[in-house]
Structure formats: C-alpha cells, structure tokens
Motif scaffolding. Sequence first.
Motif, mmCIF file in Angstrom:
data_model
loop_
_atom_site.group_PDB
_atom_site.id
_atom_site.type_symbol
_atom_site.label_atom_id
_atom_site.label_comp_id
_atom_site.label_asym_id
_atom_site.label_seq_id
_atom_site.Cartn_x
_atom_site.Cartn_y
_atom_site.Cartn_z
ATOM 1 N N VAL A 92 47.319 48.160 41.952
ATOM 2 C CA VAL A 92 47.145 46.716 41.758
ATOM 3 C C VAL A 92 47.401 46.002 43.080
ATOM 4 C CG1 VAL A 92 48.018 44.666 40.570
ATOM 5 C CG2 VAL A 92 47.797 46.838 39.326
ATOM 6 N N ILE A 93 46.504 45.102 43.447
ATOM 7 C CA ILE A 93 46.690 44.314 44.668
ATOM 8 C C ILE A 93 47.804 43.286 44.410
ATOM 9 C CG2 ILE A 93 45.562 42.798 46.345
ATOM 10 C CD1 ILE A 93 42.892 44.055 45.487
ATOM 11 N N LYS A 94 48.823 43.269 45.255
ATOM 12 C CA LYS A 94 49.998 42.419 45.008
ATOM 13 C C LYS A 94 49.633 40.939 44.928
ATOM 14 C CE LYS A 94 53.371 45.583 47.035
ATOM 15 N NZ LYS A 94 54.437 45.767 48.062
ATOM 16 N N THR A 95 48.649 40.530 45.676
ATOM 17 C CA THR A 95 48.254 39.115 45.665
ATOM 18 C C THR A 95 47.346 38.779 44.480
ATOM 19 O OG1 THR A 95 46.420 39.637 47.149
ATOM 20 C CG2 THR A 95 48.495 38.935 48.161
ATOM 21 N N ASN A 96 46.920 39.801 43.727
ATOM 22 C CA ASN A 96 46.002 39.575 42.611
ATOM 23 C C ASN A 96 46.592 40.065 41.291
ATOM 24 O OD1 ASN A 96 44.271 38.655 44.574
ATOM 25 N ND2 ASN A 96 42.850 40.376 44.437
ATOM 26 N N VAL A 97 47.913 39.938 41.154
ATOM 27 C CA VAL A 97 48.565 40.377 39.913
ATOM 28 C C VAL A 97 48.044 39.582 38.718
ATOM 29 C CG1 VAL A 97 50.770 40.543 38.705
ATOM 30 C CG2 VAL A 97 50.616 41.168 41.129
ATOM 31 N N TYR A 98 47.794 38.276 38.911
ATOM 32 C CA TYR A 98 47.282 37.426 37.823
ATOM 33 C C TYR A 98 45.966 37.988 37.278
ATOM 34 C CZ TYR A 98 45.340 33.350 35.437
ATOM 35 O OH TYR A 98 44.780 32.508 34.502
ATOM 36 N N ASP A 99 45.027 38.328 38.195
ATOM 37 C CA ASP A 99 43.730 38.877 37.755
ATOM 38 C C ASP A 99 43.910 40.216 37.050
ATOM 39 O OD1 ASP A 99 42.443 36.708 38.887
ATOM 40 O OD2 ASP A 99 42.150 37.709 40.820
ATOM 41 N N ALA A 100 44.780 41.064 37.595
ATOM 42 C CA ALA A 100 44.989 42.382 36.991
ATOM 43 C C ALA A 100 45.572 42.264 35.593
ATOM 44 C CB ALA A 100 45.900 43.220 37.882
ATOM 45 N N PHE A 101 46.391 41.230 35.352
ATOM 46 C CA PHE A 101 47.056 41.110 34.048
ATOM 47 C C PHE A 101 46.183 40.410 33.021
ATOM 48 C CE2 PHE A 101 49.967 39.108 31.010
ATOM 49 C CZ PHE A 101 50.716 40.207 30.616
ATOM 50 N N TYR A 102 45.453 39.373 33.453
ATOM 51 C CA TYR A 102 44.749 38.539 32.485
ATOM 52 C C TYR A 102 43.255 38.857 32.365
ATOM 53 C CZ TYR A 102 48.854 35.548 31.968
ATOM 54 O OH TYR A 102 50.122 35.084 31.694
ATOM 55 N N LYS A 103 42.661 39.397 33.418
ATOM 56 C CA LYS A 103 41.212 39.597 33.360
ATOM 57 C C LYS A 103 40.809 40.913 32.706
ATOM 58 C CE LYS A 103 39.585 36.768 37.233
ATOM 59 N NZ LYS A 103 38.795 36.768 38.485
ATOM 60 N N LEU A 104 41.691 41.906 32.749
ATOM 61 C CA LEU A 104 41.303 43.222 32.269
ATOM 62 C C LEU A 104 42.290 43.684 31.206
ATOM 63 C CD1 LEU A 104 38.978 45.135 32.995
ATOM 64 C CD2 LEU A 104 40.525 46.324 34.551
ATOM 65 N N GLU A 105 41.758 44.040 30.042
ATOM 66 C CA GLU A 105 42.617 44.484 28.944
ATOM 67 C C GLU A 105 43.117 45.917 29.171
ATOM 68 O OE1 GLU A 105 44.732 44.431 25.419
ATOM 69 O OE2 GLU A 105 43.690 42.746 26.404
ATOM 70 N N SER A 106 42.171 46.803 29.555
ATOM 71 C CA SER A 106 42.534 48.221 29.736
ATOM 72 C C SER A 106 41.867 48.731 31.015
ATOM 73 C CB SER A 106 42.091 49.048 28.529
ATOM 74 O OG SER A 106 42.375 50.415 28.734
ATOM 75 N N PRO A 107 42.601 48.748 32.114
ATOM 76 C CA PRO A 107 42.001 49.214 33.372
ATOM 77 C C PRO A 107 41.554 50.679 33.316
ATOM 78 C CG PRO A 107 44.375 48.927 33.600
ATOM 79 C CD PRO A 107 43.996 48.327 32.299
ATOM 80 N N SER A 108 42.262 51.508 32.589
ATOM 81 C CA SER A 108 41.894 52.930 32.500
ATOM 82 C C SER A 108 40.530 53.097 31.849
ATOM 83 C CB SER A 108 42.952 53.708 31.719
ATOM 84 O OG SER A 108 44.211 53.655 32.378
ATOM 85 N N ASP A 109 40.301 52.354 30.760
ATOM 86 C CA ASP A 109 38.999 52.448 30.088
ATOM 87 C C ASP A 109 37.887 51.916 30.989
ATOM 88 O OD1 ASP A 109 40.303 53.484 27.939
ATOM 89 O OD2 ASP A 109 40.356 51.606 26.792
#
Length: 318
Positions: A92-109
């Motif tokens: 996860v990009i440290k400056t983009n934690v918001y996008d990683a948490f709210y934009k994607l439900e399941s990154p693995s899938d």
Amino acid sequence: MLNVFLFPALAILALLVLFSGIFIVKQQTAAVIERFGRFTSIRNSGLQLKIPLIDRVAGRINLKVQQLDVMVETKTKDNVFVKLKISVQFQVIKTNVYDAFYKLESPSDQITAYVFDVVRAEVPKMKLDDVFERKDDIAIAVNRELNESMEDYGYDIIKTLVTDIDPDVQVKSAMNRINAAEREKVAAEYDAEADRIRIVAKARAEAESKRLQGQGIADQRREIARGLEESVDVLNNVGINSQEASALIVVTQHYDTLQAIGEETNSNLILLPNSPQAGSDMLNNMVASFTASNQIGEAMKKQNLKNKKDQPGNNDSE
C-alpha cells in the motif's frame, strides 16, 4: 447511601470512556478514523487519541510488502494445458491509504482477476517450450498491467514472478521421454565415436607393428645374405668352388635345423625330408630351377627382339 454507590460507578464509567479514546497503532500499519461514519483522519504507528463515543477506528491497513500467489490454468498455442503459479508482491502506498481503504473492497480478488486476464492473453500466443523460455516476458506483462490498474487504488506492485510452470501429466511424461531419448542418442554417438577411435588406434598400431616386423625380416634376410656371401668367399679362398660351397652351406643349415628341433622336448614338428641327401637334393633342385628360369628369360628376350624386327616400319637396310 445511593451517593456512596453512584459516585464510584460514575468515576469508573468516566475512566472507561477516557481510556476508550486512547488506542495504539502498530509499526508499518495505518489506522483509518471515522466520525459518525465519515472519514476524519489517518493515524500512523504509535499512541493515538480520538474522541470517545464519537470517533471510531474504521479499520487498519497493512503497510508491509505482501505476496499473493495465483494459480492460473490456460492453454498454449500448441494446445497444451498448463498451470502457472504467479507470485505478486505488492504494498500500500503510504500517501494513498485513503484510496486503498475506501476504493477497493478486496485487493486480493482484484489482483487475481488482473493476473488471470493477462496470463490468459499472453500464454495462448506461445508454444509450450516458449512458455518456459519466456516466462520473464509473462511476468513483465503481468507487472505492467497490474501497476497501471492498481495504482489508482493506492497499491504499488513491487515485483511479479512466474514461480512455477506445470504442464499436464501426460505432456510432462512425453517431454521426459523425449529428453531421455535425446540423451541416449548423444550417448550412443559418443560411444560410437569412442569405438571408432579405438578401432583406428588399433589399426594404426597393427600397421606399425607389421611395418616394423617387415623391416625386421628384411634386415634379417639382408644379414643372412651377407653372411652367406662371406661364407662363400672364405670357402673360395681355400679352393672350394661356389657350387661346392653352396652345397656345404645348405647341408650345414639343414643339420643345424635338425639340431634345433631336437632340442625342443615338447615339439611335435616333423621335418620332411630328413635324410642325409635332403640338403644336396634341395640344392640341386634350386640350381636346376635357377638354370631353367634363366633359359626361359633368355628365350623370351630373343622372341621379343624378333617381334620388334618383324613389325612394319622396321627396315634393317636403313
């Protein structure tokens, strides 16, 4: 009496509420804070505070490098089914934690779906042997596609590896048989070359042996002839003519041979003839054959000379 129990209870409740506003975020982790369901802030590692009963920790994001292994089954250009194991390392990009948490439900899938899409688009263009030889090209294609897609969701694709290529069992068995046959062919070629080298070396050794043997026999006969010549000269000097000297030498050699045979106790050799006249008869036969040979040679020379004179164009008057 009621106040005696009420004040301690309120104090304990107040302490609980106060402590609920304190929380700890671990190293390489980010906490997402929401207030009444709305995003407020992102807290990094360490001791953190929030408003009790108002703010809450909505979730925590792992900032470590993670690895996802994806098994993809697809078909090659030469119609061979093969399974590929794709290992994706992401963070996860440290400056983009918001996008990683709210934009994607399941990154693995999401990553798995992109891996399937790219692999099943690239591998069918290759033959099975090319898949093994160009696995790095497959990994680069997957990495490029993932970087372009996952960056918008706050994820950085660090490395993509093709860690395993597993064809169908029957195909694998056939490949092993082909490799075994190729190795046996090479081994047979080396064995044949070794046999050829041994045969050539043996032939050369035998040729050299025959040459030396022939040279030895020639030297032996040369020395015998030289000895006979010296013997005849010695006998001539004491008044014995060449024919008598030759007869004497033949008889002497004959009896030397008989003596040598007699010394061999285990010999089964029988020398015929072995009478006292054998040497003289042998010499007479040799002299007669030499005389007849000389007469035939002289007759042939005269006949050839006569034929040349009788040919057209030969004129003795000229």
